[in-house]
Write a protein that holds these residues in place. Structure first.
Motif: not given
Length: 150
Positions: A8-13, A63-65, A146-149
């Motif tokens: 769901n692309n929600e931030d998580i702890n 995590n994407r940076s 790879d697909s996420i970045c």
């Protein structure tokens, strides 16, 4: 690190999420991987934690940076290894199940440039008590990263 659920692309702890998720979903494998891409003046890294249930698919946290472009291929590939190890250490220090593998985007074939980093990367991963998988062993968490970045 800012972690999200791919569902769901929600931030998580990350630590809280994994404690709850793994308790509700036992018998999962954990695989960690990272990939990166250069685009214009930036380098994007995607680190993934795949919670894999055999024969039933997986659940992905990521995590994407984005950093200033890393020109050196070796420096960029080594940073991928470092980010994967860092994610594994978060799990291990929080008392969460250790990852089954850290998947690294390095090639065991000496004809490829990434091969020069393979032994050092495997050594680093094994020094913290984990197992490494690399390209010929089908580390599919790298494909997800790879697909996420991109």
């Amino acid at each position: 690190m800012n972690w999200r659920s791919l569902t769901n692309n929600e931030d998580i702890n990350l630590q809280d999420y994994l404690h709850v998720w793994l308790e509700a979903n036992p018998d999962h494998g954990i695989y960690i991987g990272c990939d990166s891409h250069n685009n214009a003046g930036k380098t994007t890294f995607a680190t993934v934690i795949v919670l894999h249930h055999p024969n039933k698919g997986g659940h992905v946290l990521y995590n994407r940076s984005v950093v200033n472009r890393i020109q050196s291929r070796y420096e960029r590939l080594w940073k991928e290894v470092e980010l994967s190890v860092e994610a594994a250490q978060i799990l291990m220090t929080a008392g969460i199940q250790s990852p089954d593998y850290i998947d690294i985007d390095l090639n065991p074939d000496p004809r490829y440039q990434s091969n020069t980093l393979l032994r050092a990367a495997v050594g680093l991963i094994e020094s913290i008590g984990l197992k490494a998988r690399y390209k010929s062993l089908s580390p599919w968490s790298i494909s997800i990263a790879d697909s996420i970045c991109k």
